[in-house]
Design a protein around this motif. Sequence first.
Motif, PDB file in Angstrom:
ATOM      1  N   TRP A 213       0.825  -1.200   0.000  1.00 55.14           N
ATOM      2  CA  TRP A 213       0.000   0.000   0.000  1.00 55.14           C
ATOM      3  C   TRP A 213       0.865   1.258   0.000  1.00 55.14           C
ATOM      4  O   TRP A 213       0.561   2.243  -0.678  1.00 55.14           O
TER       5      TRP A 213
ATOM      6  N   LEU B 116       2.118   1.890  -3.532  1.00 61.61           N
ATOM      7  CA  LEU B 116       1.061   2.471  -4.359  1.00 61.61           C
ATOM      8  C   LEU B 116       0.858   3.951  -4.029  1.00 61.61           C
ATOM      9  O   LEU B 116       0.672   4.779  -4.926  1.00 61.61           O
TER      10      LEU B 116
ATOM     11  N   CYS C  91       5.450   5.124   2.476  1.00 64.02           N
ATOM     12  CA  CYS C  91       5.306   6.005   1.315  1.00 64.02           C
ATOM     13  C   CYS C  91       6.334   7.130   1.341  1.00 64.02           C
ATOM     14  O   CYS C  91       7.003   7.388   0.336  1.00 64.02           O
TER      15      CYS C  91
ATOM     16  N   THR D  66       4.122   4.112 -16.045  1.00 60.71           N
ATOM     17  CA  THR D  66       4.155   2.888 -15.224  1.00 60.71           C
ATOM     18  C   THR D  66       5.428   2.104 -15.475  1.00 60.71           C
ATOM     19  O   THR D  66       6.062   1.594 -14.533  1.00 60.71           O
TER      20      THR D  66
END
Length: 221
Positions: free
Chosen positions: A31, A34, A107, A133
């Motif tokens: 997570w 992302l 993050c 990407t």
Amino acid sequence: MFDFLEGYDVLGAFWVTVQLTLLSAVGSLVWGTLLAAMRVGPVPLMRGFGAAYVNIVRNIPLTVIILFTSLGLSQTLSVTLGGHNFDQTNFRLSVLGLIAYTAAFVCEALRSGINTVPVGQAEAARAIGLSFTQVLTLVVLPQAFRSVVGPLANVLIALTKNTTVAAAIGVAEAALLMKKMIENEAQLLLISAVFAFGFVCLTLPTGLLLGWVGKKVAVKR
């Protein structure tokens, strides 16, 4: 001297702590990655969501998040995450809360690593026709992960210690057992020493190992 340990499953409690740590670490890494991709992405809405999530979650106490998963999700919204009893449900909700909280720190650690990658490499990748990407996954993230092994190790150590907050909703990990033992036994110092030693055994090797790995895989610039 340690007769007070009889009748208590200390190793079992620490095993629950290890499970909480490992599951939460994997989830928060996914997570958090992302979120980092959102924060450096080209879509303003995703950048805004990533920034808002990180800034909000980092400033909420972990205890509040864990209690929300139990009182808000489980008792109010009847979210059980597939748990068949109270213990399973609270364990899974604790993992969810730890992931939501720790991912914000993953993050930011990863975003700092992304910022160390020379801009020219991303520009060169885009010049040969790679999409955002592809640039992120093939060029930027591999170098970013190598440069932030140390900071991620610190996040993992903090996560290991933060699992004690799960005791607030009755997860049978080390901190909850320690609380019960202190209530039942007249050995406060010895009990504290045993559990402190247990957490040192979990966190110290992790820090040393990942510190060594970080030096081995560091990007030479």
